[in-house]
Design an enzyme around this catalytic site. Structure first.
Site, mmCIF file in Angstrom:
data_model
loop_
_atom_site.group_PDB
_atom_site.id
_atom_site.type_symbol
_atom_site.label_atom_id
_atom_site.label_comp_id
_atom_site.label_asym_id
_atom_site.label_seq_id
_atom_site.Cartn_x
_atom_site.Cartn_y
_atom_site.Cartn_z
ATOM 1 N N ASP A 62 0.875 -1.177 0.000
ATOM 2 C CA ASP A 62 0.000 0.000 0.000
ATOM 3 C C ASP A 62 0.913 1.229 0.000
ATOM 4 O OD1 ASP A 62 -1.572 2.149 0.685
ATOM 5 O OD2 ASP A 62 -2.530 1.168 2.394
ATOM 6 N N SER A 142 -1.197 15.062 -12.413
ATOM 7 C CA SER A 142 -2.322 15.073 -13.357
ATOM 8 C C SER A 142 -2.481 16.502 -13.854
ATOM 9 C CB SER A 142 -3.605 14.655 -12.621
ATOM 10 O OG SER A 142 -4.755 15.017 -13.384
ATOM 11 N N TYR A 155 -9.486 15.061 -5.561
ATOM 12 C CA TYR A 155 -8.465 14.640 -6.538
ATOM 13 C C TYR A 155 -7.619 15.830 -6.997
ATOM 14 C CZ TYR A 155 -6.531 12.278 -10.665
ATOM 15 O OH TYR A 155 -5.690 11.727 -11.611
ATOM 16 N N LYS A 159 -3.632 16.296 -6.306
ATOM 17 C CA LYS A 159 -2.669 16.376 -7.408
ATOM 18 C C LYS A 159 -1.903 17.698 -7.391
ATOM 19 C CE LYS A 159 -3.208 12.311 -9.307
ATOM 20 N NZ LYS A 159 -2.119 11.304 -9.236
HETATM 21 N N1 LIG Z 1 -5.975 7.654 -16.427
HETATM 22 C C1 LIG Z 1 -5.960 8.986 -16.444
HETATM 23 O O1 LIG Z 1 -6.676 9.628 -17.223
HETATM 24 C C2 LIG Z 1 -5.051 9.735 -15.518
HETATM 25 C C3 LIG Z 1 -4.854 11.115 -15.763
HETATM 26 C C4 LIG Z 1 -4.023 11.831 -14.923
HETATM 27 C C5 LIG Z 1 -3.379 11.203 -13.879
HETATM 28 N N2 LIG Z 1 -3.583 9.880 -13.661
HETATM 29 C C6 LIG Z 1 -2.894 9.265 -12.522
HETATM 30 O O2 LIG Z 1 -2.126 8.177 -12.964
HETATM 31 C C7 LIG Z 1 -2.033 7.221 -11.909
HETATM 32 C C8 LIG Z 1 -2.473 5.864 -12.429
HETATM 33 O O3 LIG Z 1 -3.816 5.957 -12.869
HETATM 34 P P1 LIG Z 1 -4.453 4.877 -13.844
HETATM 35 O O4 LIG Z 1 -5.436 5.593 -14.680
HETATM 36 O O5 LIG Z 1 -3.383 4.091 -14.471
HETATM 37 O O6 LIG Z 1 -5.281 4.000 -12.790
HETATM 38 P P2 LIG Z 1 -5.488 2.419 -12.643
HETATM 39 O O7 LIG Z 1 -6.653 2.300 -11.718
HETATM 40 O O8 LIG Z 1 -5.522 1.741 -13.969
HETATM 41 O O9 LIG Z 1 -4.170 1.940 -11.889
HETATM 42 C C9 LIG Z 1 -3.896 2.370 -10.600
HETATM 43 C C10 LIG Z 1 -3.183 1.256 -9.864
HETATM 44 O O10 LIG Z 1 -2.845 1.759 -8.565
HETATM 45 C C11 LIG Z 1 -3.151 0.759 -7.623
HETATM 46 N N3 LIG Z 1 -3.361 1.352 -6.321
HETATM 47 C C12 LIG Z 1 -4.434 2.050 -5.875
HETATM 48 N N4 LIG Z 1 -4.277 2.381 -4.600
HETATM 49 C C13 LIG Z 1 -3.076 1.892 -4.225
HETATM 50 C C14 LIG Z 1 -2.349 1.919 -3.020
HETATM 51 N N5 LIG Z 1 -2.838 2.477 -1.903
HETATM 52 N N6 LIG Z 1 -1.120 1.339 -2.990
HETATM 53 C C15 LIG Z 1 -0.614 0.737 -4.097
HETATM 54 N N7 LIG Z 1 -1.265 0.662 -5.256
HETATM 55 C C16 LIG Z 1 -2.479 1.238 -5.323
HETATM 56 C C17 LIG Z 1 -4.378 0.053 -8.159
HETATM 57 O O11 LIG Z 1 -4.534 -1.241 -7.581
HETATM 58 C C18 LIG Z 1 -4.063 0.016 -9.644
HETATM 59 O O12 LIG Z 1 -3.340 -1.161 -9.985
HETATM 60 C C19 LIG Z 1 -2.890 7.756 -10.765
HETATM 61 O O13 LIG Z 1 -2.071 8.453 -9.854
HETATM 62 C C20 LIG Z 1 -3.829 8.707 -11.476
HETATM 63 O O14 LIG Z 1 -4.330 9.699 -10.619
HETATM 64 C C21 LIG Z 1 -4.405 9.116 -14.454
#
Ligand SMILES: NC(=O)c1ccc[n+]([C@@H]2O[C@H](COP(=O)([O-])OP(=O)(O)OC[C@H]3O[C@@H](n4cnc5c(N)ncnc54)[C@H](O)[C@@H]3O)[C@@H](O)[C@H]2O)c1
Length: 279
Positions: A62, A142, A155, A159
């Site tokens: 975590d 983000s 969020y 960020k």
């Molecule tokens: N997808 C988007 O559009 C987007 C845009 C901007 C920023 N982000 C950021 O990118 C990052 C990844 O997002 P994503 O879209 O790939 O999401 P996702 O849900 O596909 O992957 C996130 C991963 O993080 C893991 N996770 C969640 N809480 C956790 C914790 N406490 N400890 C360890 N692992 C944990 C989940 O199990 C998952 O495998 C995030 O920080 C998100 O805010 C995503």
């Protein structure tokens, strides 16, 4: 020349079991790094690590837990001898308007999406300082670090905190030759965004605000991370770099623009946009 430019390096990726973190783990491995895939979703982390072969290791951790992250770093060192690159991608948002937001849900976002970046950076950087050879920590922020979005106050605030934390940590760690940088993705196609990208109304509202006309692929975020992790970015620290297809040139879609038919007010947010991941 980018091939195998991370040969001999050891990386740890939080949230490495899915989406952007998974793409980062795969890209860093392709560039030659040994990779520790850290995630609360054990099965996903195992699957990613297994597919990368014996230069990868899955750890159930975590990102918001200091003992978990200390253990993840210790396992990286035990298995691969050192840690040079930390990528902190674990994070999530919840969708609720301020007037309806439960404090517990707000705290969930803060604990992982902002707190997890601090806890992970601390564990990773302490190892880099112990080793004495420098290193790089890359925090996934983000476009919402800069761009307010209705229904996403926790969020956006988390960020924005990640971007500022990145600056302060870079300032403190420069003396140890540890660089700290941020990558701010725009809308990226991952399991986290799949549900609302499949919702015609929400998807159209988002895409209308992206000059590139499409969401990013997770691999396009990973290529910025791989560059920042490499020695080619050796003079870069403190800043957050946005990879967004031009999204920040426009406004974030309003709730009215994102609301699918059949919903009223912000009722759609929890069902269409928000979810808290769990082990
Ligand atoms: N997808 C988007 O559009 C987007 C845009 C901007 C920023 N982000 C950021 O990118 C990052 C990844 O997002 P994503 O879209 O790939 O999401 P996702 O849900 O596909 O992957 C996130 C991963 O993080 C893991 N996770 C969640 N809480 C956790 C914790 N406490 N400890 C360890 N692992 C944990 C989940 O199990 C998952 O495998 C995030 O920080 C998100 O805010 C995503």
């Amino acid at each position: 020349m980018t091939e195998r430019r991370l040969e001999g390096q050891v990386a740890l990726v939080t949230g490495g079991g899915s989406g952007i973190g998974e793409a980062v783990a795969r890209r860093l491995a392709a560039d030659g790094a040994a990779v520790v895939v850290a995630d609360i979703a054990t099965e996903s982390a195992n699957a990613v690590a297994r597919s990368l072969g014996d230069r990868a290791l899955a750890v159930c951790a975590d990102s918001g837990s200091e003992p978990d992250m200390q253990r993840a770093v210790a396992l990286a060192v035990e298995r691969f001898g050192a840690l040079h690159i930390g990528v902190n991608a674990a994070g999530f948002g919840i969708s609720a308007e301020v007037l309806d937001m439960d404090v517990e849900r707000w705290n969930d976002v803060m604990r992982v999406t902002l707190g997890g970046v601090f806890v992970s950076c601390k564990a990773e950087a302490r190892q880099m300082v112990r080793q004495g050879g420098g290193g790089v920590v890359i925090n996934i922020a983000s476009t919402n670090a800069l761009q307010p979005a209705e229904g996403l106050s926790a969020y956006c605030t988390a960020k924005a905190g990640v971007a500022m934390f990145t600056r302060v940590a870079a300032l403190e760690l420069a003396q140890h030759r540890v660089r700290v940088v941020g990558v701010g993705p725009g809308l990226t196609a991952t399991p986290a965004t799949q549900r609302f990208l499949e919702s015609p109304v929400a998807s159209a509202a988002y895409l209308a605000n992206i000059p590139a006309g499409r969401p990013a692929k997770a691999e396009e975020i990973a290529s910025m991370v791989a560059y920042l992790a490499s020695s080619e970015a050796g003079y870069i620290t403190g800043d957050t770099f946005y990879v967004d297809g031009g999204l920040l040139t426009r406004n974030y879609p309003t709730l009215a623009e994102r609301r699918p038919s059949g919903y009223e007010g912000a009722d759609f947010l929890k069902t269409v946009e928000g979810e808290i991941p769990s082990r």
